[in-house]
Design an enzyme around this catalytic site. Sequence first.
Site, PDB file in Angstrom:
ATOM      1  N   CYS A 190      -0.416   4.064   2.415  1.00 23.61           N
ATOM      2  CA  CYS A 190      -0.232   3.838   3.848  1.00 23.61           C
ATOM      3  C   CYS A 190       1.237   3.933   4.243  1.00 23.61           C
ATOM      4  O   CYS A 190       1.583   4.571   5.242  1.00 23.61           O
ATOM      5  CB  CYS A 190      -0.757   2.464   4.240  1.00 23.61           C
ATOM      6  N   ASP A 191       2.091   3.264   3.483  1.00 24.26           N
ATOM      7  CA  ASP A 191       3.461   3.043   3.920  1.00 24.26           C
ATOM      8  C   ASP A 191       4.486   3.944   3.240  1.00 24.26           C
ATOM      9  O   ASP A 191       5.641   4.000   3.663  1.00 24.26           O
ATOM     10  CB  ASP A 191       3.839   1.572   3.687  1.00 24.26           C
TER      11      ASP A 191
ATOM     12  N   CYS B 200       0.844  -1.195   0.000  1.00 25.10           N
ATOM     13  CA  CYS B 200       0.000   0.000   0.000  1.00 25.10           C
ATOM     14  C   CYS B 200       0.879   1.244   0.000  1.00 25.10           C
ATOM     15  O   CYS B 200       1.371   1.662   1.053  1.00 25.10           O
ATOM     16  CB  CYS B 200      -0.929   0.003   1.216  1.00 25.10           C
TER      17      CYS B 200
END
Length: 526
Positions: free
Chosen positions: A347-348, A344
């Site tokens: 997200c990351d 992701c």
Amino acid sequence: MLQDTIKTQLKAYLADLAHPVVLEASLDSSPKSREMHELLHEVAALSDRVQVSEQGEATRRPSFVIRRDGAKTGVTFAAIPMGHEFTSFVLALLQAGGHPPKFTDDQIAQIRALPGHYNFETYVSLSCQNCPDVVQALNAMSVINPNIHNVTIDGGLFQDEVTARNIMSVPQVYLNGELFDTGRMDITQILARLDANAPKRAAEQLRNVAPFDVLIIGSGPAGASAAIYAARKGLRTGLVGERFGGQVMDTEGIENFISVKETEGPKLAAALEAHVRQYDVEIIPAQRAAELFPAVKPGGLHGVALESGAILHSRTVILATGAHWRHLGVPGEEEYRNRGVAYCPHCDGPFYKGKRVAVAGGGNSGVEAAIDLAGIVAHVTLLQRGSHLKADKVLQDKLHSLPNVTVLTEALTTRVEGNGRNVTGLTYRGGDGADHHVDLEGVFVQIGLLPNTDWLKGTVRLNDFGEIVVDDHGATSVPGVFAAGDATTTPYKQIVIAIGDGAKAALSAFDYLIRVPVAEEKRVPA
């Protein structure tokens, strides 16, 4: 700091506070502390039931606790909760002030009955759309049970902790100092981890459920649509799913859902769930199907065994199990998952600021990921195993305009390299047949989807890719069993197509039920 429209909305919410709330801040002289100070005082100015104290004694600075006036504990943010976490902040305010969490009575009783003390530390990034589910669940639990405490930590704000704990993926949750889990979790999944008897109780509760007319497996767009259409036909409808929205929950921006100019995955998932709950649908959450037992003859009862041990029965079944991210399947991928291997970018991505990363995959997802990451990281190497990228031209044009992106075609990833702690590089086989090495610190995998159909092997017909073979009515090879969405052979895996597929499958199930006589009921023994 807050826009006027947000202030107006927040002021209306705070008018519902039943109890005074204190925002107890632990600050220092840093710019981020000044930013937190500004946010908290702006919020407090909106309600005479909210006050700010700057006498906090927390070691993490800046941070603040939201607690009911007079209470010793509360919900802690070691973060300036903007972005995706602003909703978490507002909910924590309301719940500390007496607004009840949206949990079932059984869930609340289960939370209150948990033995012992639970100190959670939840690491997030403010750009992570998966993190709020975890944060909001743990925050609400801490309001219900004073022996539960959760602190939400912005990884970008506390880099030393992130480095010490080698956090490269969020949400990442620690319980009493030990790693608890990584990734999106909802309240049901968290309670199942904390309460060892939860799955057994869930199976017991389902033991005597009456047979359904239509049982839908999967609660993504296809499953939600099928449930609505089936319920509107007056059919006894059941819906089994691990989480509403499915893959939609992992989607950042959606701009091709007709009539909705733009939205975010979690918002659409919440809308799907709210729509389903308007109808008489028996929702069976946080359950995974394990085996299908087809009816002995048309008109009889199909059985669906769940991993919890329960078996449900229905005259028709709609399979809407969706798909999951395809993995590279190369050495090093699993070993370094969440330690440099990620799935992701939204997200990351922030954890790779200033670093060199690779994106595996040249379709729309891969190219979009490379574009997003290029604005954060030092350099992106995009690897496409074929001779050309498959993404839309507008995305390719944007990608090629970026100065810190290298595109490699005919590049097959063969190994993720690491030092035992983190990713250090990647090996790929080029068009020349030779192996090549790239030094980097992160690999984002974006190579498509695999249908969630392993549990169906030997029951319904699957194609070579594992997709459920369906006809133009959504019927499978088993009479009375239909399928819809990304798990099927329907081309073009799109939200709008999955929703149409779900409606079609439900209408086909209704047509089947009115035309096929009821056979003698025969349940699969539990």
